[in-house]
Design an enzyme around this catalytic site. Sequence first.
Site, PDB file in Angstrom:
ATOM      1  N   GLU A   3      17.841  -1.870   7.394  1.00 27.16           N
ATOM      2  CA  GLU A   3      19.295  -1.864   7.193  1.00 27.16           C
ATOM      3  C   GLU A   3      19.946  -0.655   7.858  1.00 27.16           C
ATOM      4  OE1 GLU A   3      19.677  -2.317   2.897  1.00 27.16           O
ATOM      5  OE2 GLU A   3      19.604  -4.493   3.124  1.00 27.16           O
ATOM      6  N   ASP A  45      15.047  -9.671  -2.271  1.00 29.46           N
ATOM      7  CA  ASP A  45      15.822  -8.502  -2.692  1.00 29.46           C
ATOM      8  C   ASP A  45      16.293  -8.599  -4.142  1.00 29.46           C
ATOM      9  OD1 ASP A  45      17.121  -6.132  -2.588  1.00 29.46           O
ATOM     10  OD2 ASP A  45      18.763  -6.781  -1.303  1.00 29.46           O
ATOM     11  N   GLU A  72      22.314  -5.473  -9.558  1.00 29.94           N
ATOM     12  CA  GLU A  72      23.095  -5.825  -8.372  1.00 29.94           C
ATOM     13  C   GLU A  72      23.306  -7.325  -8.249  1.00 29.94           C
ATOM     14  OE1 GLU A  72      21.263  -4.309  -4.813  1.00 29.94           O
ATOM     15  OE2 GLU A  72      22.532  -5.513  -3.487  1.00 29.94           O
TER      16      GLU A  72
HETATM   17  C1  GCV Z   1      20.023   1.078  -0.910  1.00 31.96           C
HETATM   18  C2  GCV Z   1      19.758  -4.142  -0.928  1.00 31.96           C
HETATM   19  C3  GCV Z   1      21.033  -3.497  -1.413  1.00 31.96           C
HETATM   20  C4  GCV Z   1      21.300  -2.212  -0.665  1.00 31.96           C
HETATM   21  C5  GCV Z   1      20.088  -1.304  -0.819  1.00 31.96           C
HETATM   22  C6  GCV Z   1      18.890  -2.037  -0.258  1.00 31.96           C
HETATM   23  C7  GCV Z   1      17.605  -1.240  -0.390  1.00 31.96           C
HETATM   24  O1  GCV Z   1      19.922  -4.635   0.355  1.00 31.96           O
HETATM   25  O2  GCV Z   1      22.089  -4.400  -1.285  1.00 31.96           O
HETATM   26  O3  GCV Z   1      22.453  -1.632  -1.217  1.00 31.96           O
HETATM   27  O4  GCV Z   1      20.281  -0.081  -0.162  1.00 31.96           O
HETATM   28  O5  GCV Z   1      18.709  -3.232  -0.965  1.00 31.96           O
HETATM   29  O6  GCV Z   1      16.864  -1.527  -1.329  1.00 31.96           O
HETATM   30  O7  GCV Z   1      17.350  -0.374   0.410  1.00 31.96           O
END
Ligand code: GCV
Length: 717
Positions: free
Chosen positions: A306, A380, A408
Amino acid sequence: MLRKLLAILSAFLCFGLANQGHAEDGYDLWLRYQPLESAAKARAAPWVTAMIASTSSPTIGVALEELQRGVQGMLGAPLARREGVQDGAVLLTSAGSPLLQGLDLPFAKLGEEGYLIRSATVQGKRVTVIAGNRDIGVLYGVFRFLKLLQTGQPIDNLDLTDAPKLKVRVLNHWDNLNRHVERGYSGLSIWDWQKLPGFRDPRYTDYARANASIGINGTVLTNVNANADILRPDYLQKVKALAEIFRPYGIKVYLTARFSAPIELGKLKTADPLDPEVRAWWKAKIDEIYTVIPDFGGLLVKANSEGQPGPADYKRSHAEGANMLADALAPHHGIVMWRAFVYAAENAEDRHKQAYSEFQPLDGRFRDNVLVQVKNGAIDFQPREPFHPLFGAMPKTPLMMEFQITKEYLGFATHLAYLGTMWEEALQADTFRPNKGSTVARVIETPVDADAATGMAGVANIGSDRNWSGSQFDQANWYAFGRFAWDPGAKAEPIARDWAAMTWGNDPAVIAPVVRMMLGSREAVVDYMTPLGLTHQMATGHHYGPGPWVSDLARPEWNPVYYAKAAPDGIGFDRTAKGSDALSQYAPALVKSWGSLKSVPDELLLWFHHVPWDYRMKSGRTLWDALVIHYDTGIDKVRGMQADWAGLRGKVDAQRWAEVRDFLAIQLAEAIWWRDASIAWFQSISKRPLPEGHKPPAHDLDYYKAITMPYAPGWGE
Ligand code: GCV
């Protein structure tokens, strides 16, 4: 007569305070230490007449403080510290104490952090011994002893031992330095960098108490989407202050390392892990950290995921990146937690497969002080995922579990979802590697060699809200995380029971409905959000509410349509050999059972298979009908929770009761939103009528598509 009347009045008032009027706001978490009812008090009192400590240390100091606080709260009388042994004393001590001579105590089983609690006769007096090989075991034992009192257990004839099954039990705070918490739903970060190190908020101590009470022994203070500034000398002084507060509670601090820090802070031209200057920079930085914080735990890294920098930017492997940091940490006994949560924009491979494809070939290539941190599922933190295929597939590498405590994808703080059941499901899943019975729990708790590390991380749900976690019931997820990190083989139900008793009171008429609500809550969310193996149907970016139609994001795997693959011919992601073949990353026994429509469990059907809308489920219903029924079942389950909670009015304190009632009302409204929006979307593709007795969505599809959530917290800066 008057005296009698006054006594009745005061008893009535006390009852009222404890059960209705008294404003509890949740700050005390499960450490409320409320007065026991009088029979329980009378039973316990002879066994807590004094406290004795045979050694002194900061940890024993906080253990005595906690014991005093708990006993004072529950029995209503102060607990004095004495030197001489007396009947009913609680004796805090450790292996080798002369006081324990003649007692055959099982210290050998306790390891470094375990404890024993034993009713015994010492110097002719009946006492309760709480002991460990190290002082931290004693502190854990004190919390266990207090839990016995809190949950109404007898304490007159104790013989208990316990020790953690995992070595590293850490929270991961996704806290940015500006106090915004990524995916945080409970206010700001509790780390007030501006006031540190000068002001040591008492809340930090309460945070440490809460964590120690459930055996958490580490905390990563900063977001995995890391800011290199945390490694600057001024920030390290602030981190040092936190480390000092946490140390007596057995909690080490860890930080996240931004892989490009040598460029950003060190002004080097590269962050290539094989470059000698880069290696020297990290070594010096890590040496510097240890001069400030001698018991610093180590570093957590998210690399090449990411948008985060990482070794792949220099064509190096994850092992080369992790090992560079590990080499610098090794002389200080520090560890690297290197995350396996990777997927890349330019990679067209099914996202489910990418972590396995990158990491599995690196098995055995990591240094001994590296743990590869793997999310429970391959996508995720979804409401339901099969376990991550890396578990069991890297036998030469310590793998640690990463759970997300903050919700989340399960309705943020306002939806009641107890995650204990989800974690138990993940931990009890059989990897079949190397053979049947090799559950995920076994994989993570079995060290790859004698001294190898083991661990579990939980993405924290803690913030500056008075109730810490954004909702009263989300505290249960923090609590449960600690319990599973201590014992991955634990069960969700007794954990819920303990939490309910400590948090809401010992009345069985309270505990039963609270536990029932908790145990059914996660499946309710699965039903109204992503039933039958659907996944990632949440709206864009903030992930709040439904967005199954979203298809316009830059990366395919950010779009809900990528996951559901709803089309006129059916729905679901074919991950069998005919499709993406992600299934082949699992052991052959699972390939066989999950690969066949006959044996795949309903709850994973659309995760692994694309099936026609009229496909006949085991129940005899069509898939389409079953899908609609699941959405409605989810709503019914929320109504069931509301009914249970309504029955508790007046049985728990008014303020927390009202908050939960209001949150359940939000949850119901949003469960209906999820159901209606999802059905409106999928029906526009399936073109099937709704099964009889199931109402059409309240609005048309465009209405749901037009909803925005600008106030969804935890997203962006
Ligand atoms: C910290 C998901 C979340 C992101 C998070 C990522 C991760 O994609 O939406 O906010 O980033 O996981 O675990 O690194």
